[in-house]
Design a protein around this motif. Structure first.
Motif: not given
Length: 179
Positions: A114, A117-118, A82-83, A85-87, A78, A89-90
């Motif tokens: 969590e 994840l930032e 931003k991507q 962080q999203e992935k 990845t 978190k997923e």
């Protein structure tokens, strides 16, 4: 004269053809179930192998292990914060959170909060991914190699390898007898 014969012997190799009639070498890579049986790494590199392994793990109620491993492999590729962080978190919500829908059983996941994840980084799940890999390698992988899913696929693969000769013999026979 003796030296010339000796050098000719070393340069001449018998021509060996594979099942499709192409020249083959002893260094040719393994294919299909032979490749899968050689290592879990090889199995996980082959989309068909992953499909069959998932099918097996589903029956064992542990498909989340290979799904987590695959998600971590994807995560490493990845690009962009931003991507990532999203992935991240997923992955966390799907596999690691106490409320995860497909929770994997790994040590240290309780220490993952969590907040990490930032600030994601490509190898943030590596230790957990390695644990799951070892769990699969030393547990479910050996059972997979003895499973009907693997053995039936191997059998159909062997039948496919033997069928071109059978088909050409049938075609020859049909031409001879005009059927």
């Amino acid at each position: 004269l003796e030296n010339k014969q000796a050098s000719r012997k070393t340069t001449q190799r018998p021509l060996i053809n594979d099942s499709e009639g192409h020249p083959s070498s002893s260094h040719q890579s393994l294919k299909g179930t032979s490749k899968w049986a050689s290592s879990l790494e090889n199995l996980l590199e082959d989309p068909e192998g992953v499909k069959r392994f998932r099918e097996f793990l589903k029956k064992e109620f542990s498909e989340e292990n290979v799904l987590f491993w695959l998600a971590c492999e994807e995560f490493k590729k990845t690009q962009g914060k931003k991507q990532m962080q999203e992935k991240a978190k997923e992955i966390y919500m799907t596999f690691l959170s106490s409320k995860a829908s497909s929770q994997v059983n790994v040590e240290g996941q309780s220490r993952l909060s969590e907040t990490i994840l930032e600030t994601p980084h490509p190898l943030m799940f590596q230790k957990l991914q390695d644990q799951i890999f070892n769990l699969m390698k030393y547990d479910s992988y050996s059972r997979f190699l003895k499973s009907d899913i693997f053995l039936n696929h191997k059998k159909s693969e062997e039948q496919e390898e033997n069928s071109p000769e059978a088909q050409t013999a049938a075609k020859r026979a049909s031409r001879i007898y005009n059927t």
